[in-house]
Scaffold this motif. Sequence first.
Motif, PDB file in Angstrom:
ATOM      1  N   GLU A  97     -21.312 -13.730   0.197  1.00 53.50           N
ATOM      2  CA  GLU A  97     -19.886 -14.478  -0.833  1.00 53.50           C
ATOM      3  C   GLU A  97     -19.483 -13.662  -1.982  1.00 53.50           C
ATOM      4  N   GLY A  98     -18.786 -13.297  -2.738  1.00 57.32           N
ATOM      5  CA  GLY A  98     -18.307 -12.082  -3.823  1.00 57.32           C
ATOM      6  C   GLY A  98     -16.936 -11.717  -4.380  1.00 57.32           C
ATOM      7  N   ASN A  99     -16.715 -11.230  -4.648  1.00 56.05           N
ATOM      8  CA  ASN A  99     -15.132 -11.382  -5.488  1.00 56.05           C
ATOM      9  C   ASN A  99     -14.786  -9.911  -5.060  1.00 56.05           C
ATOM     10  N   VAL A 100     -13.194  -9.678  -4.743  1.00 56.65           N
ATOM     11  CA  VAL A 100     -12.557  -7.868  -4.827  1.00 56.65           C
ATOM     12  C   VAL A 100     -11.604  -7.860  -5.512  1.00 56.65           C
ATOM     13  N   THR A 101     -11.408  -6.339  -5.866  1.00 54.72           N
ATOM     14  CA  THR A 101     -10.100  -6.977  -7.276  1.00 54.72           C
ATOM     15  C   THR A 101      -9.856  -5.372  -6.373  1.00 54.72           C
ATOM     16  N   CYS A 102      -8.045  -5.363  -6.725  1.00 55.02           N
ATOM     17  CA  CYS A 102      -7.064  -4.660  -6.324  1.00 55.02           C
ATOM     18  C   CYS A 102      -6.562  -4.504  -7.539  1.00 55.02           C
ATOM     19  N   SER A 103      -5.816  -3.237  -7.872  1.00 58.19           N
ATOM     20  CA  SER A 103      -4.719  -2.735  -9.005  1.00 58.19           C
ATOM     21  C   SER A 103      -3.267  -1.940  -8.773  1.00 58.19           C
ATOM     22  N   VAL A 104      -3.242  -1.851  -9.320  1.00 61.00           N
ATOM     23  CA  VAL A 104      -1.386  -0.842  -9.227  1.00 61.00           C
ATOM     24  C   VAL A 104      -1.756  -0.077 -10.792  1.00 61.00           C
ATOM     25  N   ARG A 105      -1.037   0.684 -11.134  1.00 62.88           N
ATOM     26  CA  ARG A 105      -0.894   0.711 -12.670  1.00 62.88           C
ATOM     27  C   ARG A 105       0.488   1.751 -12.420  1.00 62.88           C
ATOM     28  N   GLY A 106       1.349   1.579 -13.493  1.00 64.78           N
ATOM     29  CA  GLY A 106       2.313   2.437 -13.696  1.00 64.78           C
ATOM     30  C   GLY A 106       3.005   2.225 -13.023  1.00 64.78           C
ATOM     31  N   ILE A 107       3.512   1.207 -11.804  1.00 59.90           N
ATOM     32  CA  ILE A 107       4.912   1.085 -11.541  1.00 59.90           C
ATOM     33  C   ILE A 107       5.707  -0.149 -11.357  1.00 59.90           C
ATOM     34  N   ARG A 108       6.588   0.787 -11.056  1.00 57.40           N
ATOM     35  CA  ARG A 108       7.706  -0.751 -10.779  1.00 57.40           C
ATOM     36  C   ARG A 108       9.375  -0.581  -9.535  1.00 57.40           C
ATOM     37  N   PRO A 109       9.281  -1.114  -9.143  1.00 55.28           N
ATOM     38  CA  PRO A 109       9.813  -2.630  -9.781  1.00 55.28           C
ATOM     39  C   PRO A 109       8.399  -2.949  -9.802  1.00 55.28           C
ATOM     40  N   GLU A 110       8.403  -4.795 -10.683  1.00 58.01           N
ATOM     41  CA  GLU A 110       7.421  -5.346  -9.907  1.00 58.01           C
ATOM     42  C   GLU A 110       6.575  -5.776  -9.451  1.00 58.01           C
ATOM     43  N   VAL A 111       5.590  -5.829  -8.631  1.00 62.92           N
ATOM     44  CA  VAL A 111       5.398  -5.448  -7.451  1.00 62.92           C
ATOM     45  C   VAL A 111       4.478  -6.841  -7.096  1.00 62.92           C
ATOM     46  N   GLU A 112       4.637  -7.289  -5.481  1.00 58.34           N
ATOM     47  CA  GLU A 112       3.030  -8.558  -5.293  1.00 58.34           C
ATOM     48  C   GLU A 112       2.105  -8.083  -4.446  1.00 58.34           C
ATOM     49  N   LEU A 113       0.625  -8.097  -4.761  1.00 56.77           N
ATOM     50  CA  LEU A 113      -0.469  -7.525  -3.950  1.00 56.77           C
ATOM     51  C   LEU A 113      -0.607  -8.996  -3.330  1.00 56.77           C
ATOM     52  N   GLN A 114      -1.371  -8.357  -2.478  1.00 56.79           N
ATOM     53  CA  GLN A 114      -2.281  -9.290  -1.396  1.00 56.79           C
ATOM     54  C   GLN A 114      -3.005  -8.714  -0.703  1.00 56.79           C
ATOM     55  N   TRP A 115      -4.615  -9.612  -0.833  1.00 54.83           N
ATOM     56  CA  TRP A 115      -5.435  -9.688   0.158  1.00 54.83           C
ATOM     57  C   TRP A 115      -5.263  -9.939   1.471  1.00 54.83           C
ATOM     58  N   ARG A 116      -5.875  -9.408   2.518  1.00 55.01           N
ATOM     59  CA  ARG A 116      -6.279 -10.270   4.261  1.00 55.01           C
ATOM     60  C   ARG A 116      -6.296  -9.325   4.485  1.00 55.01           C
ATOM     61  N   THR A 117      -7.190 -10.118   5.377  1.00 48.84           N
ATOM     62  CA  THR A 117      -8.217  -9.264   7.195  1.00 48.84           C
ATOM     63  C   THR A 117      -7.687  -8.482   7.745  1.00 48.84           C
ATOM     64  N   TYR A 118      -8.150  -7.628   8.013  1.00 51.99           N
ATOM     65  CA  TYR A 118      -8.101  -6.481   9.260  1.00 51.99           C
ATOM     66  C   TYR A 118      -7.655  -7.230  10.268  1.00 51.99           C
ATOM     67  N   GLU A 119      -6.292  -7.211  11.086  1.00 52.13           N
ATOM     68  CA  GLU A 119      -6.546  -7.964  12.109  1.00 52.13           C
ATOM     69  C   GLU A 119      -7.179  -9.462  11.762  1.00 52.13           C
ATOM     70  N   ASN A 120      -6.854  -9.978  11.333  1.00 47.32           N
ATOM     71  CA  ASN A 120      -7.147 -11.284  10.844  1.00 47.32           C
ATOM     72  C   ASN A 120      -8.385 -11.691  11.590  1.00 47.32           C
ATOM     73  N   ASN A 121      -9.659 -10.925  10.886  1.00 50.23           N
ATOM     74  CA  ASN A 121     -10.575 -11.644  11.462  1.00 50.23           C
ATOM     75  C   ASN A 121     -10.947 -13.064  10.545  1.00 50.23           C
ATOM     76  N   PRO A 122     -11.180 -14.170  11.827  1.00 52.26           N
ATOM     77  CA  PRO A 122     -11.410 -15.534  11.613  1.00 52.26           C
ATOM     78  C   PRO A 122     -13.148 -15.632  11.055  1.00 52.26           C
TER      79      PRO A 122
END
Length: 637
Positions: free
Chosen positions: A160-185
């Motif tokens: 168990e733990g945390n993961v962080t992703c980011s983008v810098r200096g982007i436009r327009p304001e976008v939405e980030l989303q974490w997801r499992t590859y191929e929807n791993n259960p």
Amino acid sequence: MISTGFFTMGKFTLHLTFFLVIQVVCAPSVVGEGCENKQNLELYQPGIIQCSFEEGFFGLQWYNSTEEGTSAFITYVRAVKDGPGFRSGDYDVWLNGSLFVRNVTVEHEGVFIVTHAPSASGEVMQYNIQVQLFAYPSPPYIIVEGCDHTQYCVLDVAREGNVTCSVRGIRPEVELQWRTYENNPALSLTELERTSTEKGGIFDISLKTNFKILSAPERGITLECLIVGQSSDVFESSIKAARLDLKTTYDGNMGISGSSKVAVVTTIIAALLILVVLSICLIVLIYRRSQRKIVGDEEMLPKTRLTAHLITIACLHLTMAFKECDGYTILLQSGLSLCPLVTVEKIHIETEKEGNEPRTISEIQLTNIFRFALRCQSVKELSFSECLLPLSSSQESINAEMISRKIKIYWRDYGYSLNLHSGDWEVDDINIIKSMCSERLHIWTKDSNLQQNCTLQLLKNASNNDIPIFHLELLQSFSKADAANIILCSGIQLSCPVSLKKLSIDTYEEGRELTETEVVGILMFAQHSQRLEKLMFLFCLLPQSIAAKDIPSILKSRKVKVTWLPYDSGRMYDLNLESGRWMYDDRTLDVTDAVYSKEVSEFREVWQGTDCQKARERNLKVPDDDTLTPLLTATSV
């Protein structure tokens, strides 16, 4: 597109340009006549709101507000540009109606309006264009914390733990989303924190998410951080996703057998080996980029966008593409425009012919090209071919920055380079001059003054460098000989090149009759060549003989061959330099009065109706003084 009354909102303007297909400015293409109703511009870069109107339209106006009563900020009517935006230099309009924005800012996002009139009496159309701004992130990919500036990596994590992703200096304001590859259960995700900060119209966005491994997976677990939502369509696929493989060691509570533990250790070792391989690949990639090659793997490494900050452009060839330049952009024949490229090192402009003559680039256009090259901050060399350039450039045309940066300017057609201090062309490649002078050179009456002067400069450079000039033809361009010089029909004075080997005086289709004085003047001109072997008179009528005392002795000592061909299919004559008489049949027979009279009769019959013969006939009809005297006496009585 809305039909409206003509220019009820103000005045308006126009110009034109071309853009390389390398994402310098992202202006959408326009199919047919009109403007795309949704367009994207890159923030803090030159931009074009693209339209496509047929050239030669009556006028158009650009507005940056939908409010009634707003004045146009740039106009184009009857080929005249105006408006505060044009006068400030912030905007321009191209020949196809497109709006050029010198520097895109946040204020440019919104609706622009253009009204277009194809003719003074035609229907006026209005186009509303929604402009959306974008900015590529820096670095140009999603950053994953712990991945050391790559879009793909493997991390050793606990269950168990945390993961962080980011983008810098982007436009327009976008939405980030974490997801499992191929929807791993085998993994559950819980969003913890989402941040977005704005500065100067660009955004820094990050997403922190908690993960929990629920069961031992058959293989590694892969997470992806993606840009999602409508704004994601603005960016390339290589920017929109980052991938992360999670590798974890499980304890006995999760029911992992000893053999499974061995498998886990093996997997970790394999992952480390993969990391080593990836590191080597990354080093090779960086090296190849330094050699100006792009090596990418669309799944494993970011597809680097060609920008002025990353890749050097060795040479930009504009082959048959250049149309004009305003100092800020180059307009291409296609109607597109090219903005300054800060990493291009060389620019070569090759133009297409205008009729039978190379295209002329005026001093104003040449000055504008120099200004454009300076805006390309890395340019070291600028060259031209298949065109005519001014034979000298004023000091106003040559910017001091060109001298300090030691920019090389070449005119490839003649092997010249420009002396930035004097503004004169100097010989740079002697082999080009040798090659040109080994073939026939001609000065034709239909050549422009600039073309004739370019040929004269070439003759001068060849003589100064003792390069033999094989053959010079004066095609209907001879006017008269004066003080050992030849005056061309254009009024330009030609001095005899000292390395000239053969000279032809061709008055074809003129029916020209040269006097003895004119022939002697040409002989006096020709004697100044130290290499002259042959002098030819073609398609003209010459005197039956030349006074031997008037023939330069130097021509006799060098045994220069002087020939005369009155007309096509006629007899060729040679001049006896000792006697001054014309000869034929291999110089065995002199031209008698009867032979000469026959030549005169046939010549005037062949060239009957030409301007020269009409003038001769008019002169014959004017009575002389002896005839006029009795007529005047009888009239007075």
